[in-house]
Design a protein around this motif. Structure first.
Motif, PDB file in Angstrom:
ATOM      1  N   SER A  69       0.818  -1.211   0.000  1.00 16.48           N
ATOM      2  CA  SER A  69       0.000   0.000   0.000  1.00 16.48           C
ATOM      3  C   SER A  69       0.856   1.267   0.000  1.00 16.48           C
ATOM      4  CB  SER A  69      -0.918   0.013   1.230  1.00 16.48           C
ATOM      5  OG  SER A  69      -0.146  -0.015   2.429  1.00 16.48           O
ATOM      6  N   ASN A  71       2.381   3.088  -2.346  1.00 10.41           N
ATOM      7  CA  ASN A  71       3.659   3.071  -3.061  1.00 10.41           C
ATOM      8  C   ASN A  71       3.586   3.697  -4.446  1.00 10.41           C
ATOM      9  OD1 ASN A  71       6.042   1.711  -1.701  1.00 10.41           O
ATOM     10  ND2 ASN A  71       4.428   0.227  -1.253  1.00 10.41           N
ATOM     11  N   ARG A  72       2.474   4.317  -4.798  1.00 12.69           N
ATOM     12  CA  ARG A  72       2.302   4.956  -6.107  1.00 12.69           C
ATOM     13  C   ARG A  72       2.446   3.964  -7.249  1.00 12.69           C
ATOM     14  NH1 ARG A  72       5.767  10.630  -5.304  1.00 12.69           N
ATOM     15  NH2 ARG A  72       4.695  11.303  -3.400  1.00 12.69           N
ATOM     16  N   LEU A  73       1.959   2.768  -7.068  1.00 13.26           N
ATOM     17  CA  LEU A  73       2.034   1.743  -8.107  1.00 13.26           C
ATOM     18  C   LEU A  73       0.936   1.998  -9.148  1.00 13.26           C
ATOM     19  CD1 LEU A  73       2.553  -1.465  -5.916  1.00 13.26           C
ATOM     20  CD2 LEU A  73       4.292  -0.018  -6.995  1.00 13.26           C
ATOM     21  N   ASN A  95      -2.887   3.258  -4.048  1.00 14.80           N
ATOM     22  CA  ASN A  95      -2.016   3.208  -5.219  1.00 14.80           C
ATOM     23  C   ASN A  95      -2.847   3.578  -6.452  1.00 14.80           C
ATOM     24  OD1 ASN A  95       0.815   2.145  -4.578  1.00 14.80           O
ATOM     25  ND2 ASN A  95      -0.461   0.617  -3.546  1.00 14.80           N
TER      26      ASN A  95
END
Length: 261
Positions: A69, A71-73, A95
């Motif tokens: 969670s 993590n800007r994925l 994300n």
């Protein structure tokens, strides 16, 4: 790091207890070596601003809960999760996901925790077509601050035909139609101006007058609706000598001379 700690404390409240999992595993260090092997059953990589390798699998054969969670994925590559055979819960909340691989969704025993996004449409479709008897999929509605049925969210917020590629195509078509609408009248006006410029009578003030053009040798004709019709005057005929009177009743010159002789 404070956000990661908040998510770690909030995670047990958001996720239901399952098989006595310990959902409070500590956050890993920021320097993550994806080539290393992890023997833990719970891995927490939340809030580390990480990016997932595209062509490398995570070596964690015992992991059952994976927290990625905050993590800007933008996507979840299937290769990264291919070696996680025991993974049962994947947390990717917070994300901005734009793509979820269908192969990952085909694992019917995997529970996904994610924000409500249209990118989950592929996940929902694969689950619906391949996993029967499953409980309704849920997603986290950030605006409402609560869980929401994924199927209902997709039906309301992600209507068919609103995919990014479709939206881009529609926008391009709209721009093209707008360009044609603007260029059409302009082109017609330019063609009209060119035709007027080529016309021999264009721009001449006498073109609309009722009369001949200069240099034609004709006199202009003027008329008035209220004027009377002019009378036609016959020119006098040229006078001609009255030859008949000259020779009738008068002696000729030769006779006169003869008499005088």
């Amino acid at each position: 790091m404070g956000g990661a700690l908040a998510w770690t404390l909030l995670l047990p409240l958001l996720l239901p207890e399952s098989d006595g999992w310990d959902l409070s595993c500590a956050v890993s260090s920021a320097d993550v070596d994806w080539s290393a092997e992890f023997r833990d059953t719970c891995l927490n990589f939340s809030g580390l601003n990480l990016s997932l390798p595209q062509n490398q699998s995570l070596r964690a054969p015992e992991v059952r809960l994976l927290d990625l969670s905050a993590n800007r994925l933008s996507e979840l590559p299937a290769t990264f999760f291919s070696g996680l055979q025991r993974l049962q819960l994947l947390n990717v909340l917070q994300n901005p996901l734009s793509r979820v691989d269908g192969a990952l969704a085909a694992r019917c025993d995997l529970d996904l925790r994610a924000d409500c996004r249209c990118a989950l449409a592929s996940w929902h479709q694969v689950r619906r077509d391949n996993c029967s008897g499953q409980t309704p999929l849920l997603c986290w509605d950030t605006a409402a601050g609560s869980q929401r049925n994924l199927s209902a969210f997709l039906e309301v917020s992600c209507a068919p035909g609103l995919a990014p590629a479709t939206i881009a195509a529609a926008a391009a078509s709209g721009c093209l139609l707008l360009g044609i609408a603007i260029a059409g009248p302009l082109l017609a006006w330019r063609l009209w101006r060119r035709r007027v410029a080529r016309s021999p009578d264009a721009g001449k003030p006498w073109a609309a007058q009722d009369g001949p053009k200069p240099g034609s040798g004709l006199q202009p004709r003027y008329s008035s609706r209220n004027s009377r019709k002019s009378q036609v005057v016959t020119p006098p005929r040229p006078s001609t000598p009255d030859y008949e009177n000259m020779f009738v009743g008068q002696p000729g010159a030769e006779h006169q001379w003869a008499g005088q002789g």
